[in-house]
Structure formats: structure tokens, C-alpha cells
Design an enzyme around this catalytic site. Structure first.
Site, PDB file in Angstrom:
ATOM      1  N   ALA A  32       3.727   0.178 -11.289  1.00  0.00           N
ATOM      2  CA  ALA A  32       3.172   0.734 -12.618  1.00  0.00           C
ATOM      3  C   ALA A  32       2.735   2.265 -11.989  1.00  0.00           C
ATOM      4  O   ALA A  32       2.410   2.500 -10.708  1.00  0.00           O
ATOM      5  CB  ALA A  32       2.043   0.278 -13.030  1.00  0.00           C
TER       6      ALA A  32
ATOM      7  N   GLY B 227       4.608  -3.373 -10.052  1.00  0.00           N
ATOM      8  CA  GLY B 227       5.274  -3.390 -11.440  1.00  0.00           C
ATOM      9  C   GLY B 227       6.841  -3.676 -11.147  1.00  0.00           C
ATOM     10  O   GLY B 227       7.636  -4.025 -12.491  1.00  0.00           O
TER      11      GLY B 227
ATOM     12  N   GLU C 126       7.836  -6.784 -10.272  1.00  0.00           N
ATOM     13  CA  GLU C 126       7.645  -7.642 -11.687  1.00  0.00           C
ATOM     14  C   GLU C 126       8.894  -7.424 -12.473  1.00  0.00           C
ATOM     15  O   GLU C 126       9.101  -8.160 -13.455  1.00  0.00           O
ATOM     16  CB  GLU C 126       6.241  -7.308 -12.313  1.00  0.00           C
ATOM     17  CG  GLU C 126       5.067  -7.564 -11.352  1.00  0.00           C
ATOM     18  CD  GLU C 126       3.804  -7.223 -11.905  1.00  0.00           C
ATOM     19  OE1 GLU C 126       3.187  -8.267 -12.604  1.00  0.00           O
ATOM     20  OE2 GLU C 126       3.251  -6.108 -11.637  1.00  0.00           O
TER      21      GLU C 126
ATOM     22  N   GLU D  86      -0.572  -5.079  -5.339  1.00  0.00           N
ATOM     23  CA  GLU D  86      -1.646  -4.571  -5.995  1.00  0.00           C
ATOM     24  C   GLU D  86      -2.986  -4.740  -5.200  1.00  0.00           C
ATOM     25  O   GLU D  86      -3.720  -3.980  -5.588  1.00  0.00           O
ATOM     26  CB  GLU D  86      -1.672  -5.242  -7.317  1.00  0.00           C
ATOM     27  CG  GLU D  86      -0.426  -4.747  -8.141  1.00  0.00           C
ATOM     28  CD  GLU D  86       0.560  -5.388  -8.350  1.00  0.00           C
ATOM     29  OE1 GLU D  86       1.143  -5.957  -6.934  1.00  0.00           O
ATOM     30  OE2 GLU D  86       1.739  -5.369  -9.155  1.00  0.00           O
TER      31      GLU D  86
HETATM   32  N1  CO8 Z   1       2.668   5.461  -9.200  1.00  0.00           N
HETATM   33  C1  CO8 Z   1       2.575   6.717  -9.281  1.00  0.00           C
HETATM   34  N2  CO8 Z   1       3.218   7.551  -8.223  1.00  0.00           N
HETATM   35  C2  CO8 Z   1       3.894   7.118  -7.174  1.00  0.00           C
HETATM   36  C3  CO8 Z   1       4.008   5.539  -7.017  1.00  0.00           C
HETATM   37  C4  CO8 Z   1       3.337   4.995  -8.075  1.00  0.00           C
HETATM   38  N3  CO8 Z   1       3.562   3.889  -8.158  1.00  0.00           N
HETATM   39  N4  CO8 Z   1       4.815   5.413  -5.981  1.00  0.00           N
HETATM   40  C5  CO8 Z   1       5.229   6.596  -5.532  1.00  0.00           C
HETATM   41  N5  CO8 Z   1       4.563   7.650  -6.234  1.00  0.00           N
HETATM   42  C6  CO8 Z   1       4.573   9.099  -6.046  1.00  0.00           C
HETATM   43  C7  CO8 Z   1       3.821   9.456  -4.683  1.00  0.00           C
HETATM   44  O1  CO8 Z   1       2.468   9.737  -5.193  1.00  0.00           O
HETATM   45  C8  CO8 Z   1       4.476  10.708  -4.335  1.00  0.00           C
HETATM   46  O2  CO8 Z   1       4.315  11.683  -5.332  1.00  0.00           O
HETATM   47  P1  CO8 Z   1       4.183  12.917  -4.687  1.00  0.00           P
HETATM   48  O3  CO8 Z   1       5.372  13.599  -3.984  1.00  0.00           O
HETATM   49  O4  CO8 Z   1       3.796  14.023  -6.000  1.00  0.00           O
HETATM   50  O5  CO8 Z   1       2.918  13.136  -3.483  1.00  0.00           O
HETATM   51  C9  CO8 Z   1       6.010  10.616  -4.548  1.00  0.00           C
HETATM   52  O6  CO8 Z   1       6.071   9.311  -5.506  1.00  0.00           O
HETATM   53  C10 CO8 Z   1       6.921   9.967  -3.371  1.00  0.00           C
HETATM   54  O7  CO8 Z   1       5.888   8.939  -2.640  1.00  0.00           O
HETATM   55  P2  CO8 Z   1       5.728   8.853  -1.391  1.00  0.00           P
HETATM   56  O8  CO8 Z   1       5.296  10.352  -0.571  1.00  0.00           O
HETATM   57  O9  CO8 Z   1       4.225   7.860  -1.140  1.00  0.00           O
HETATM   58  O10 CO8 Z   1       6.768   8.189  -0.519  1.00  0.00           O
HETATM   59  P3  CO8 Z   1       6.967   7.333   0.900  1.00  0.00           P
HETATM   60  O11 CO8 Z   1       8.219   7.203   1.164  1.00  0.00           O
HETATM   61  O12 CO8 Z   1       6.011   7.816   1.812  1.00  0.00           O
HETATM   62  O13 CO8 Z   1       6.406   6.036   0.555  1.00  0.00           O
HETATM   63  C11 CO8 Z   1       6.146   3.985  -0.940  1.00  0.00           C
HETATM   64  C12 CO8 Z   1       7.102   5.101  -0.546  1.00  0.00           C
HETATM   65  C13 CO8 Z   1       5.901   3.081   0.336  1.00  0.00           C
HETATM   66  C14 CO8 Z   1       6.859   3.196  -2.162  1.00  0.00           C
HETATM   67  C15 CO8 Z   1       4.965   4.804  -1.346  1.00  0.00           C
HETATM   68  O14 CO8 Z   1       5.100   5.783  -2.511  1.00  0.00           O
HETATM   69  C16 CO8 Z   1       3.693   3.507  -2.129  1.00  0.00           C
HETATM   70  O15 CO8 Z   1       3.122   2.959  -1.505  1.00  0.00           O
HETATM   71  N6  CO8 Z   1       3.850   3.626  -3.518  1.00  0.00           N
HETATM   72  C17 CO8 Z   1       2.933   2.897  -4.351  1.00  0.00           C
HETATM   73  C18 CO8 Z   1       3.495   1.388  -4.482  1.00  0.00           C
HETATM   74  C19 CO8 Z   1       2.553   0.643  -4.899  1.00  0.00           C
HETATM   75  O16 CO8 Z   1       1.249   0.453  -4.715  1.00  0.00           O
HETATM   76  N7  CO8 Z   1       2.937   0.091  -6.341  1.00  0.00           N
HETATM   77  C20 CO8 Z   1       2.091  -0.762  -7.154  1.00  0.00           C
HETATM   78  C21 CO8 Z   1       1.456   0.040  -8.134  1.00  0.00           C
HETATM   79  S1  CO8 Z   1       0.174  -0.904  -9.131  1.00  0.00           S
HETATM   80  C22 CO8 Z   1       1.110  -1.731 -10.142  1.00  0.00           C
HETATM   81  O17 CO8 Z   1       2.274  -1.790 -10.005  1.00  0.00           O
HETATM   82  C23 CO8 Z   1       0.512  -2.859 -10.903  1.00  0.00           C
HETATM   83  C24 CO8 Z   1       1.540  -3.380 -12.053  1.00  0.00           C
HETATM   84  C25 CO8 Z   1       0.642  -4.016 -13.141  1.00  0.00           C
HETATM   85  C26 CO8 Z   1       0.113  -3.117 -14.342  1.00  0.00           C
HETATM   86  C27 CO8 Z   1      -0.283  -3.851 -15.445  1.00  0.00           C
HETATM   87  C28 CO8 Z   1      -1.154  -3.011 -16.461  1.00  0.00           C
HETATM   88  C29 CO8 Z   1      -0.723  -1.594 -16.685  1.00  0.00           C
END
Ligand code: CO8
Length: 267
Positions: free
Chosen positions: A73, A118, A121, A141
Site C-alpha cells: 500500500a 499489500g 496480499e 507491515e
Molecule cells: N509506498 C510508497 N512509496 C513507496 C513504497 C510504498 N509501499 N515502496 C517504495 N516506494 C517508493 C520509495 O519511497 C521511493 O521513492 P523516492 O524515489 O521518491 O524516494 C521509490 O519507491 C523507490 O523505492 P526505494 O528507493 O526504497 O527502492 P529500493 O530498491 O531501495 O528498495 C524496497 C525497494 C525494498 C521494495 C523498498 O522500497 C521498500 O521497502 N518499500 C516498502 C515496502 C513495504 O513496507 N511495503 C508494505 C507497505 S504497508 C502495506 O502494504 C499495508 C497493506 C494493508 C493496507 C490496508 C489499509 C489501507
């Protein structure tokens, strides 16, 4: 769906029809295809179109680019929510994902990179998951101070078993594609270059079976997964009987006995 204007009416998705199979690509490259509210709305519309278009046999769901299927998400949206808003967002996501699972046609996730939170999911709401060898899956999460909210606590426990679900959800650890296949989360590992094509081929293979039987079979599986075993057996029995009211069943059994290929009409 057959209306080209409708296919392009999305900001964060691409929808194209290949050989009678809808290929839905989540596309928010700047956020690794993370699901914001608008993308959820678009997914709901896209799968409603898949469900109602008789020319579409099923769908393949994938992510844009080489890095991510869907990285979760949108954390920027989550960060601003209060409890009531978060609960409503979870309910909405659960509804949208259930509409994918219950669209009545086969849906394969082609996991082309990170499927996290998500994103995993979403893949779990598809019937089958194919992944490229570089894919990584997880429900991280808890490391953000929250829990899965799009059905992941329920679907992962059912697909991979409670022990694996506890391990992955409580630790937030990612699994690589080979481990995910071993856990039963991923059904096939396919080279990136042919991932979507193999998923399309799988849907086409399913489409060549009796479409009503395919729909009933998926519903029977889900009724047991979602309810008690007793409810599942009962629904299986009802749907088994309902097959015998279809032309497809007469055609399928008749074709076997006459040693010819069945010509299903979907009724
Ligand atoms: N949301 C928003 N932005 C994101 C997300 C995300 N989930 N994932 C990546 N991005 C963005 C980063 O902020 C970054 O943006 P910017 O270039 O502007 O800084 C861009 O994408 C590239 O990401 P990274 O620089 O972090 O790329 P890396 O190669 O270094 O890392 C990863 C890749 C490991 C995938 C890393 O991006 C990461 O850990 N992302 C988040 C993963 C995560 O925690 N996902 C779970 C989110 S919570 C969730 O999904 C809850 C679901 C249920 C919700 C129900 C109610 C709404």
C-alpha cells in the site's frame, strides 16, 4: 473492455487484451507500483470489466518495470490516516481484492519483482501465482507498526498454513522466489522474459475447459476456504449438481465418449 477508450481510462493501470486474456499491469513506477486509493478504484473497475466481458477468458495481473510487482500500500497515504479512516481503507481493499478472487474467471499473478505488504496480499487474492526467479515476497507491515489489512492475515494462513503465516507476518521477513514456491505461495517459477506469456498461456488453457465448470470449481474451492469444511462440501455438492444442468457438461462428457474435442459454449 472491448471499447479501447475504456481500456485506457486508467492513470495507474494498463489494461490490454492478449489472445482473449486481459493483462492488467499496475503502473506507478515512481512508487514501485504501490497501491494508492486511486489504484484500488482502478483495479476494481478493471476486474469488473474482466468479469462482464464475454470475450475475455480471464486475467493476468502484473507490475510495471523490472523491480516490483507491487511494493505495498502507499505508505505516504497510510502515514496520514487515523483509525477510522484506516479501518475503512482496509474494508475497501478487502472488498476490491475479493472482487478479483470472485470475478468468476481465472486470475494469475505474474510476480515480476517485489510483492510486499499489500502487493503480496494482491497476489494472494489471485488464484495462482507465477514468479520470476528474482521476485521477493513478504508481509513487512509489522516493521511499519501496522499489520496486513487487505486480507493477508487470512489468505496467507490458508495458502501457506498458519505456521508459515506466523513466521512471515510476525517477522516481516521477505522470502525469495524459490522459498515462496516451497511454501506453496508461488506455483511456478518462470524466467522474467516469458513470465507474462506463460501466465497468459495458463489462462488460455483454462479457457479451453468448460467455462461454467471452471467458474463453479473456483467457487467451490473458495466456499470451503472461506467457510467451514461442512459449508464447502455442501457448496461443492450443489455446484456439482448444477453442472448437470449445463450444455457444457453434456458436450464435455459426450465429446469424451465420442472420442472428439469438446466445443464448449459457456452455458
Ligand atoms: N509506498 C510508497 N512509496 C513507496 C513504497 C510504498 N509501499 N515502496 C517504495 N516506494 C517508493 C520509495 O519511497 C521511493 O521513492 P523516492 O524515489 O521518491 O524516494 C521509490 O519507491 C523507490 O523505492 P526505494 O528507493 O526504497 O527502492 P529500493 O530498491 O531501495 O528498495 C524496497 C525497494 C525494498 C521494495 C523498498 O522500497 C521498500 O521497502 N518499500 C516498502 C515496502 C513495504 O513496507 N511495503 C508494505 C507497505 S504497508 C502495506 O502494504 C499495508 C497493506 C494493508 C493496507 C490496508 C489499509 C489501507
Amino acid at each position: 473492455m472491448t471499447d479501447p477508450a475504456a481500456q485506457n481510462a486508467f492513470e495507474n493501470l494498463r489494461l490490454e487484451v492478449r489472445e482473449g486474456v486481459a493483462v492488467v499491469t499496475v503502473s506507478r513506477p515512481k512508487a514501485l507500483n504501490a497501491l494508492n486509493d486511486r489504484t484500488l478504484d482502478e483495479l476494481e473497475r478493471a476486474f469488473a470489466a474482466v468479469a462482464r466481458d464475454p470475450a475475455v477468458a480471464g486475467a493476468v495481473l502484473t507490475g510495471d518495470g523490472e523491480k516490483a510487482f507491487v511494493a505495498g500500500a502507499d505508505i505516504a497515504e497510510l502515514a496520514k490516516m487515523g483509525p477510522a479512516e484506516a479501518s475503512a481503507a482496509s474494508a475497501k481493499g478487502q472488498r476490491v481484492f475479493a472482487s478479483i478472487e470472485r470475478c468468476g474467471k481465472p486470475v494469475v499473478a505474474a510476480v515480476n519483482g517485489f510483492a510486499l505488504g499489500g502487493g503480496l496480499e494482491l497476489a494472494l487474492a489471485c488464484h495462482v501465482r507465477f514468479a520470476c526467479p528474482e521476485a521477493k515476497v513478504g508481509l513487512p507491515e509489522v516493521s511499519l507498526g501496522l499489520i496486513p489489512g487487505y486480507g493477508g492475515t487470512q489468505r496467507l494462513a490458508r495458502i501457506a498454513g498458519p505456521g508459515r503465516a506466523f513466521e512471515m507476518i510476525l517477522s516481516g521477513d521477505m522470502a525469495d522466489a524459490a522459498s515462496a514456491e516451497r511454501y506453496g505461495i508461488v506455483q511456478r517459477i518462470v524466467p522474467r522474459e516469458t513470465l507474462v506469456a506463460e501466465a497468459v498461456a495458463f489462462v488460455k488453457k483454462v479457457a479451453a475447459r468448460g467455462p461454467v465448470a471452471v467458474r463453479y470449481a473456483a467457487e467451490a474451492v473458495l466456499s470451503g476456504v472461506d467457510g467451514t469444511h461442512e459449508q464447502g462440501y455442501r457448496r461443492e455438492q450443489e455446484l456439482f449438481g448444477a453442472c448437470f444442468a449445463t450444455e457444457d457438461m453434456r458436450e464435455g462428457t459426450g465429446a469424451f465418449l465420442e472420442k472428439r474435442k469438446a466445443q464448449f459454449k459457456g452455458r
